[in-house]
Design an enzyme around this catalytic site. Structure first.
Site, PDB file in Angstrom:
ATOM      1  N   GLN A 198      -4.809  -1.689   9.540  1.00 56.02           N
ATOM      2  CA  GLN A 198      -4.677  -3.009   8.928  1.00 56.02           C
ATOM      3  C   GLN A 198      -5.242  -4.094   9.849  1.00 56.02           C
ATOM      4  OE1 GLN A 198      -3.367  -3.517   5.722  1.00 56.02           O
ATOM      5  NE2 GLN A 198      -4.122  -5.596   6.010  1.00 56.02           N
TER       6      GLN A 198
ATOM      7  N   LYS B 159       0.841  -1.206   0.000  1.00 54.04           N
ATOM      8  CA  LYS B 159       0.000   0.000   0.000  1.00 54.04           C
ATOM      9  C   LYS B 159       0.868   1.245   0.000  1.00 54.04           C
ATOM     10  CE  LYS B 159      -3.918  -2.313   2.029  1.00 54.04           C
ATOM     11  NZ  LYS B 159      -4.466  -2.912   3.222  1.00 54.04           N
TER      12      LYS B 159
ATOM     13  N   ASP C  18     -11.506   2.834   3.817  1.00 54.46           N
ATOM     14  CA  ASP C  18     -11.799   1.405   3.718  1.00 54.46           C
ATOM     15  C   ASP C  18     -13.308   1.157   3.641  1.00 54.46           C
ATOM     16  OD1 ASP C  18      -9.844  -0.495   3.492  1.00 54.46           O
ATOM     17  OD2 ASP C  18      -9.381  -0.598   5.636  1.00 54.46           O
TER      18      ASP C  18
END
Ligand code: NAP
Length: 296
Positions: free
Chosen positions: A97, A53, A120
């Protein structure tokens, strides 16, 4: 033999568009979208994802921040970091994460992220917006990646029967919501199967589009696919492979060889849905930056 839905190629197109738009934001408005990724602990797979990422964020000309915290970080310390990132004008998107260590309450962490920075799309505020078809919020990255793959391969779900296997909050449920919307690129009739569905084969055989998102290696066999159906494999499973230098290889939830004999279109693993997830995350980060700065 099925046509390939090429996630590498399509994600690369999406990334090029994002890079162009990032450059435009910089030259016209002096803005640079920023993404903060927070990792608690040392889960090896998570470390790889976070690195990927970070690399992609920088490649597309965005500002990237990586916060790696020790596994024993307390809930309070994590929440304070998120609060700091919520307030930081350089940061437009925040991602924590998953999975976090067991002592971390992930639900509370998601609730702490400012919905305007929730790239997200895990915050209930954004999940709700997506469900009611509000284009103004964010779309969750992997499901939106699937929708984008279909769209850019010229496959219109309208009027089709889409069968999804898996009902997680990350993939199956939001994919259901996106595919059933009354909007372009959607308008499908959706069936969602899960571990308590007794007749999965029968349902899959009715699918014009079959999407496997369950985490069970090669569960979907050729005999479950209607001739001419579109097959999308979200699954990523590590299986031992002594012949591979890494000692393992990645396979999907679909038996690719068998399904490709029946399908009209199919995604490979790797190189299908996988590369789309980060591409869509960075689309969301760009959108977040525009919205937070009130520029088009
Ligand atoms: P998850 O949270 O474990 O959910 C799996 C779902 O599959 C659950 O709804 C489960 O049913 C269902 N399921 C499991 N075994 C089943 C069976 N034998 N028959 C029918 N349904 C079954 O997994 P996830 O996070 O959604 O991820 C699914 C897969 O996608 C994994 O391989 C993951 O690595 C991959 N993934 C890929 C990406 C990407 O970027 N490409 C992103 C996210 C996930 P119940 O609800 O009844 O338990």
């Amino acid at each position: 033999m099925a046509n390939l839905i090429d996630g590498k190629e399509i994600s690369s197109q999406v990334n090029q568009e994002t890079a162009r738009e990032v450059e435009e934001l910089r030259s016209r408005h002096g803005l640079q979208p920023g993404l903060a990724v927070v990792l608690v602990g040392e889960d090896p797979a998570s470390q790889v994802y976070v690195k990927m990422k970070e690399k992609r964020t920088l490649e597309l000309g965005m500002h990237s921040e990586k916060h790696v915290l020790p596994a024993e970080t307390s809930q309070g310390e994590l929440l304070s970091l998120i609060e700091k990132l919520n307030q930081d004008p350089r940061i437009n998107g925040i991602l924590v994460q998953s999975p976090a260590p067991p002592h971390i309450d992930e639900k509370e962490v998601i609730m702490k992220i400012d919905p305007a920075k929730d790239v997200d799309c895990f915050h209930p505020f954004n999940v709700g917006k997506m469900l009611i078809g509000d284009q103004d919020g964010f779309f969750p990255c992997t499901p939106w990646g699937v929708i984008t793959l279909l769209k850019r391969s010229g496959i219109d779900p309208a009027g089709k029967h889409a069968v999804i296997i898996g009902r997680s909050n990350i993939v199956g449920k939001p994919l259901m919501a996106l595919l059933m919307q009354k909007s372009a690129g959607a308008n499908a009739t959706v069936t969602v199967c899960h571990s308590r569905t007794p007749n999965i084969k029968e349902l899959c055989l009715q699918g014009d589009i079959v999407i496997a998102a369950m985490g069970k290696p090669e569960f979907v066999k050729g005999e479950m696919i209607k001739p001419g159906a579109v097959v999308v494999d979200v699954g990523i499973n590590r299986v031992d492979d002594p012949e591979s230098p890494r000692g393992y290889r990645l396979i999907g939830d679909v038996d690719y060889e068998q399904a490709a004999e029946k399908a009209s279109w199919i995604t490979p693993v790797p190189g299908g849905v996988g590369p789309m997830t980060i591409a869509m995350l960075l689309r969301n980060t760009l959108k977040a930056c525009r919205k937070q700065n009130q520029v088009e």
